[in-house]
Design a protein around this motif. Structure first.
Motif, PDB file in Angstrom:
ATOM      1  N   TRP A 201      -0.584 -16.853  30.106  1.00  0.00           N
ATOM      2  CA  TRP A 201      -1.001 -18.126  29.497  1.00  0.00           C
ATOM      3  C   TRP A 201       0.194 -19.071  29.520  1.00  0.00           C
ATOM      4  O   TRP A 201       1.333 -18.658  29.227  1.00  0.00           O
ATOM      5  CB  TRP A 201      -1.422 -17.932  28.028  1.00  0.00           C
ATOM      6  N   ASP A 202      -0.075 -20.333  29.814  1.00  0.00           N
ATOM      7  CA  ASP A 202       0.991 -21.330  29.675  1.00  0.00           C
ATOM      8  C   ASP A 202       1.457 -21.300  28.213  1.00  0.00           C
ATOM      9  O   ASP A 202       0.632 -21.325  27.293  1.00  0.00           O
ATOM     10  CB  ASP A 202       0.471 -22.728  30.059  1.00  0.00           C
ATOM     11  N   ILE A 203       2.773 -21.256  28.016  1.00  0.00           N
ATOM     12  CA  ILE A 203       3.320 -21.109  26.653  1.00  0.00           C
ATOM     13  C   ILE A 203       2.878 -22.253  25.740  1.00  0.00           C
ATOM     14  O   ILE A 203       2.532 -22.034  24.583  1.00  0.00           O
ATOM     15  CB  ILE A 203       4.869 -21.001  26.682  1.00  0.00           C
ATOM     16  N   LYS A 204       2.859 -23.484  26.285  1.00  0.00           N
ATOM     17  CA  LYS A 204       2.553 -24.642  25.436  1.00  0.00           C
ATOM     18  C   LYS A 204       1.048 -24.881  25.307  1.00  0.00           C
ATOM     19  O   LYS A 204       0.522 -25.036  24.226  1.00  0.00           O
ATOM     20  CB  LYS A 204       3.205 -25.897  26.026  1.00  0.00           C
ATOM     21  N   THR A 205       0.342 -24.935  26.462  1.00  0.00           N
ATOM     22  CA  THR A 205      -1.065 -25.353  26.440  1.00  0.00           C
ATOM     23  C   THR A 205      -2.032 -24.175  26.299  1.00  0.00           C
ATOM     24  O   THR A 205      -3.220 -24.383  26.038  1.00  0.00           O
ATOM     25  CB  THR A 205      -1.416 -26.083  27.752  1.00  0.00           C
TER      26      THR A 205
END
Ligand code: UDP
Length: 235
Positions: A201-205
């Motif tokens: 998973w993208d860390i931010k989004t």
């Protein structure tokens, strides 16, 4: 060393014999399956991504002292590996709840866990890879106590190094599956490490950058695989 006959064709790979019996050649395909083969499709370019990302990860892990089956990448889709006899266990490590664990325990995907989880499934397509515990593995003779302990220790170490590496490229490693093999009686890491076998998973989004996009018909599958290649600096 020369490539010889096809030994085995699986869902995502072909395996060829080599003139030296200690080695074989893996060829990664674009074919994708999910839900124990019920869902079938093609992810264009996946074979190249999975070959290159697996080899990149195996090299990174080798630098940390983890022995793997990787020998040499010979083309975009082909790699020479040590010929191991696969321990018939899928070793799953989870850092956050997702997939079957989230469903089983009624947790929202992404729920924090107090510590990583290690699970074993018995590799058997006919049975749908059922989850097994240590006691079942020992009783049936799938692996010995020593083998379970070695595999678990390596798996936790791989998790530590992978979490650290993927975080450095802005990706959260939610969970993943490993397979191990015996090479002259020594247990080493085998199979692949790719968006087919990990949840990224993208860390931010929290955007999904893995095979869940295929499993769940989310679209943007090829783009997600390509994005993972960019993140690790291979594209
Ligand atoms: N996994 C895999 N092969 C399998 C089953 C699981 O590579 O046959 C990976 C999957 O990509 C995920 C992790 O193992 O990263 C945990 O999967 P889970 O048990 O949640 O099963 P799923 O929801 O994928 O059926």
């Amino acid at each position: 060393m020369k490539k010889r006959e096809l030994l085995y064709e699986g869902k995502a790979k072909k395996v060829y014999a080599m003139s030296d019996p200690d080695y074989c050649m893996v060829e990664y395909k674009d074919d994708a399956t999910a839900f124990n083969g019920l869902k079938k499709g093609t992810i264009r370019g996946k074979g190249v991504v999975n070959n290159k990302m697996s080899n990149f990860m195996f090299k990174l892990l080798a630098d940390k002292g983890i022995e793997t089956h990787f020998v040499e990448e010979v083309s975009d889709r082909e790699t020479i590996v040590k010929k191991v006899s696969i321990v018939p266990l899928e070793v799953i490590i989870r850092n956050k709840a997702a997939g079957s664990l989230a469903k089983k325990l009624g947790l929202e995907e992404g729920t924090e866990l107090k510590c990583p989880i290690l699970e074993f499934s018995y590799k058997n397509d006919e049975l749908g890879d059922p989850m097994v515990n240590d006691s079942q593995i020992l009783a049936v003779g799938i692996a010995t106590r020593e083998e379970i302990d070695t595999i678990s220790e390596i798996a936790y170490n791989v998790n530590k190094y992978m979490v650290e590496f993927f975080a450095s490229v802005g990706v959260e490693l939610i969970d993943f599956k490993l397979e191990f093999g015996k090479f002259h009686d020594k247990i080493i890491l085998a199979d692949e490490i790719s968006p087919d076998t990990c949840r990224f998973w993208d860390i931010k989004t929290h955007e999904k950058l893995d095979k869940d996009r295929f499993r769940r018909d989310m679209g943007g599958v090829e783009e997600a695989y390509a994005e993972m290649m960019r993140r690790i600096g291979l594209q």
